[in-house]
Structure formats: C-alpha cells, structure tokens
Write a protein that holds these residues in place. Structure first.
Motif, short mmCIF file in Angstrom:
data_model
loop_
_atom_site.label_atom_id
_atom_site.label_comp_id
_atom_site.label_asym_id
_atom_site.label_seq_id
_atom_site.Cartn_x
_atom_site.Cartn_y
_atom_site.Cartn_z
N LEU A 13 36.85 -46.52 84.31
CA LEU A 13 35.82 -45.50 84.43
C LEU A 13 36.43 -44.28 85.11
N LEU A 14 36.29 -43.12 84.49
CA LEU A 14 36.79 -41.88 85.07
C LEU A 14 35.60 -41.06 85.57
N LEU A 15 35.69 -40.59 86.82
CA LEU A 15 34.64 -39.79 87.43
C LEU A 15 35.20 -38.44 87.85
N ARG A 16 34.53 -37.37 87.46
CA ARG A 16 34.84 -36.03 87.98
C ARG A 16 33.87 -35.80 89.13
N LEU A 17 34.43 -35.51 90.29
CA LEU A 17 33.55 -35.36 91.44
C LEU A 17 34.02 -34.28 92.39
N VAL A 18 33.10 -33.88 93.24
CA VAL A 18 33.39 -32.95 94.32
C VAL A 18 33.02 -33.68 95.60
N LEU A 19 33.90 -33.60 96.58
CA LEU A 19 33.76 -34.36 97.81
C LEU A 19 33.26 -33.47 98.95
N GLN A 20 32.32 -33.97 99.71
CA GLN A 20 31.85 -33.27 100.91
C GLN A 20 32.23 -34.13 102.11
N PRO A 21 33.35 -33.80 102.77
CA PRO A 21 33.77 -34.58 103.94
C PRO A 21 32.94 -34.24 105.18
N ILE A 38 29.76 -36.31 96.13
CA ILE A 38 29.74 -37.47 97.02
C ILE A 38 30.00 -36.98 98.43
N ALA A 39 29.16 -37.41 99.37
CA ALA A 39 29.34 -37.09 100.78
C ALA A 39 29.95 -38.30 101.48
#
Length: 97
Positions: A13-21, A38-39
């Motif tokens: 499964l490939l996910l394109r995501l933006v991360l909020q650290p 995703i946080a």
C-alpha cells in the motif's frame, strides 16, 4: 480519498501524506489537498518524526515496523510511504473505500 494518495502496488500500500510533527496526539487528521494529513507527537529532529511515523503506521495497519518504509521525503513533511502487505485497514480509511 482519491486513488492518487492511496494505491496498491501488488501487496504493498502506497500512501501520499503530509506530516504534522509536535502534535498533542498521534492521529489521522484528514485530507489536505491531495495528501493524507497525519499528526504525530514526535519533534522533527534527528529522524525522530520518521521513526515515530513508522511506529504509528505499523500499529494502525498491524504490520512489523520493518514493513513500513518512507520511499520519498525523508527530510520533508510531504512523504510517500510504503506499507508491505497491511494486515488491517484502520477505521479512518473505511469511509473512503
């Protein structure tokens, strides 16, 4: 969720995501443009955010941490993540499928 940010390549499964650290808790937030947001609680220093993201996703998809890899974006908030043979789909995704 469109096919562009959630797609299968064989068993992976490939996910394109933006991360909020440095968030208050680990969670799927929702869509931000054409990426899944995703946080996570870890700070974006010394690879801690990537390591924490891998741990979070491995728990959500019920796979070993070694089955989760960051394909693109190691030093960016925008990432392409590969999950090898996910054992379960988190509840968050069930409304999109």
């Amino acid at each position: 969720m469109s096919a562009g940010n959630l797609q299968y390549k064989g068993q992976d499964l490939l996910l394109r995501l933006v991360l909020q650290p440095k968030s208050s808790r680990d969670q799927f937030v929702g869509m931000l443009g054409d990426e899944l947001k995703i946080a996570i609680t870890a700070p974006p220093v010394d690879g801690k955010a990537n390591a924490h993201l891998i741990k979070f996703l491995s728990k959500q998809f019920k796979v070993a941490k070694s089955a989760v890899s960051v394909e693109k974006g190691l030093l960016s908030r925008h990432k392409l993540v590969r999950i090898h043979a996910p054992k379960q789909m988190p509840d968050f995704f069930k409304s999109f499928i």
